[in-house]
Enzyme design. Sequence first.
Site, mmCIF file in Angstrom:
data_model
loop_
_atom_site.group_PDB
_atom_site.id
_atom_site.type_symbol
_atom_site.label_atom_id
_atom_site.label_comp_id
_atom_site.label_asym_id
_atom_site.label_seq_id
_atom_site.Cartn_x
_atom_site.Cartn_y
_atom_site.Cartn_z
ATOM 1 C CE LYS A 80 45.648 42.495 44.023
ATOM 2 N NZ LYS A 80 44.922 41.413 43.356
ATOM 3 C CD GLN A 106 45.794 38.602 41.075
ATOM 4 O OE1 GLN A 106 45.743 38.969 42.239
ATOM 5 N NE2 GLN A 106 45.368 39.353 40.082
ATOM 6 C CG ASP A 146 39.758 39.369 45.547
ATOM 7 O OD1 ASP A 146 39.977 40.582 45.378
ATOM 8 O OD2 ASP A 146 40.479 38.477 45.079
HETATM 9 N N1 GUN Z 1 42.426 39.773 38.678
HETATM 10 C C1 GUN Z 1 42.147 41.004 38.214
HETATM 11 N N2 GUN Z 1 41.628 41.772 39.191
HETATM 12 C C2 GUN Z 1 41.566 41.016 40.292
HETATM 13 C C3 GUN Z 1 41.129 41.248 41.620
HETATM 14 O O1 GUN Z 1 40.662 42.326 41.992
HETATM 15 N N3 GUN Z 1 41.244 40.196 42.470
HETATM 16 C C4 GUN Z 1 41.734 38.998 42.080
HETATM 17 N N4 GUN Z 1 41.778 38.031 42.986
HETATM 18 N N5 GUN Z 1 42.142 38.744 40.862
HETATM 19 C C5 GUN Z 1 42.058 39.752 39.968
#
Ligand code: GUN
Length: 297
Positions: free
Chosen positions: A53, A97, A120
């Site tokens: 990211k 995350q 998110d």
């Molecule tokens: N863990 C797995 N997919 C995601 C996501 O799209 N966002 C976040 N913050 N954690 C994740």
Amino acid sequence: MSATIIDGKKIAQDIKDSLVDRIQDLKSAGVEPCLAAVLVGDDPASQKYVASKGRVCEKLGMRRLVHRLPAATTQQELRDLIDSLNADRSVHGILVQLPLPRGLDAKEIMSRISPEKDVDGFSPVSLGNLVLDRPGFLPCTPHGVMKILESAGVDPSGKHAVVVGRSIIVGKPLALLLLRKNATVTVCHSKTADLPAVCRTADILCVAVGKPGLVTADMVKEGAVVIDIGINVTAQGELTGDVDFASVRRKAVMITPVPGGVGPLTIALLMHNTVQAAGQQSSRRFMTADAYAGDGN
Ligand code: GUN
């Protein structure tokens, strides 16, 4: 039959390309879109996701911050960090995350993120807006699935969409987005009585469980569209989805690969949400400044 393989990287690239001018405009106006990622613990997959990211942020000329915290971080320490990021005007999007290490309450942390920075889309406000069909940040992976369907010319209206998995990150919001597009939606989970039988009735089969090889060719209707949202790492260290790609591609009309299917869309739409958040926060600030100027005159 051999399915068309949907190229998620290409669709994601188009989305990222569409952000370039908007980012430039914001920067010219003195606003550098900034995503703050919070990574707690040392889960290798989470570290990889946060790193990729960050790379995309950099490529697009956006600012990124990464807060790395030890697994022993307390709920209060995490709350305090979220509060400081909420208050920081140079941060436009906050991403914690998931999963968080045991002992930390992810739902409480999601609710603490300011809705205007919830890129998110997991906060109660964002998820509530989704249920109510109101505008708001959409969770990136389910949104990515909808972008894939749209770009492949698949209209969910009137189709039977089966979603396997009921997570807050993917399954539940995806079911709502498919419903918004007038699909008839069935959500399957670990207690579903006869998963293969339900899957065989799907025109659109979306799988987000995290079990390699869960969906085999005998579970797929001839001519179905199959979207594999699983991300698993094999013993050989390779990335693989939840669908047995080699056999299912012979029955499906379209299929997404892993890697290179839904994954790239998740990141592209996270960038999209962050740019959107930066635009909204800066225009609100300018409006506030104007209001003050008005008051002073
Ligand atoms: N863990 C797995 N997919 C995601 C996501 O799209 N966002 C976040 N913050 N954690 C994740």
